[in-house]
Design a protein around this motif. Structure first.
Motif: not given
Ligand code: NI
Length: 175
Positions: A51, A96-97, A138, A142, A175
Motif C-alpha cells: 500500500q 481500504c486505504l 484483509h 494485500h 484497513l
Molecule cells: Ni486495504
C-alpha cells in the motif's frame, strides 16, 4: 520516522504477490517504523507494505475493540504471514486505504490462526477473533495482490462513503 504516501488505487503493486522478507536488518526496521507512522496518520487499523509501494510481505495492525482507545490498541507487526487455520464466516463492513471513498460488505472467517515472523525474524503465532481476524485476512490478502472488492458477493455490496475526515468518522474502519 516518516509518513509515506499511499499508492493510487490502480497501481500495479497492489496486484502483485509481495516478496518474502529474508533480511531482518536496518532497512526492514525503517520500513516498519514508516508503516506504523503512515497507518496512524491515515487513521487506519492496518497497513500492508504494498500500500506504500513496497512489494514485501510485511503488515502492521493497530486495533482496539474499544473505539475510544483506537490509538492505544495492540500493535501487531508481522512478516511473511500465513493463515494456518480459519473458522466460521461472517459478512461485515470494511474499507481500504487503497480504495478511498468506498466501503463494502465482505464475508470473512471469524477466527484465524496466523503464523509468521516478528520484526527480528523470530517465529510468531497469533490467534485472532472477530474484527481483528478480519484485519489480518484483509492485510494478508494485500500481500497476495488481492483487494476486498475481489471478495464481495456482488457489486451491490460495495458503496460510496465520505472520504476520511470529511464526514462522520469512525463509521467504516480503514484497513
Ligand atoms: Ni486495504
Amino acid at each position: 520516522m516518516a509518513v509515506r504516501p499511499l499508492v493510487q488505487t490502480n497501481d500495479p503493486v497492489l496486484r502483485q504477490r509481495a516478496q518474502r522478507v529474508t533480511s531482518f536488518g536496518v532497512a526492514l526496521q525503517s520500513l516498519i517504523t514508516d508503516m506504523v507512522d503512515t497507518m496512524q496518520a491515515q487513521k487506519g487499523v492496518g497497513l500492508a507494505a504494498p500500500q506504500i509501494g513496497v512489494s514485501q510481505q510485511v503488515l502492521v495492525i493497530q486495533f482496539s475493540e474499544n473505539e475510544k482507545d483506537a490509538e492505544r490498541g495492540d500493535l501487531y507487526i508481522l512478516c511473511n504471514p500465513k493463515i494456518v487455520r480459519r473458522r466460521g464466516e461472517e459478512p461485515e463492513t470494511e474499507g481500504c486505504l487503497s480504495l478511498p471513498g468506498f466501503a463494502g460488505e465482505v464475508p470473512r472467517a471469524t477466527m484465524v490462526t496466523v503464523k509468521g515472523q516478528d520484526a527480528e525474524g523470530k517465529p510468531v503465532h497469533i490467534k485472532a477473533h472477530g474484527f481483528l481476524a478480519r484485519i489480518f485476512q484483509h492485510e494478508i490478502d494485500h500481500l497476495y495482490g488481492k483487494l476486498y472488492i475481489d471478495r464481495v458477493e456482488s457489486a451491490e455490496k460495495i458503496w460510496r462513503v465520505q472520504p476520511a475526515g470529511e464526514g462522520d468518522e469512525g463509521e467504516v474502519e480503514l484497513l
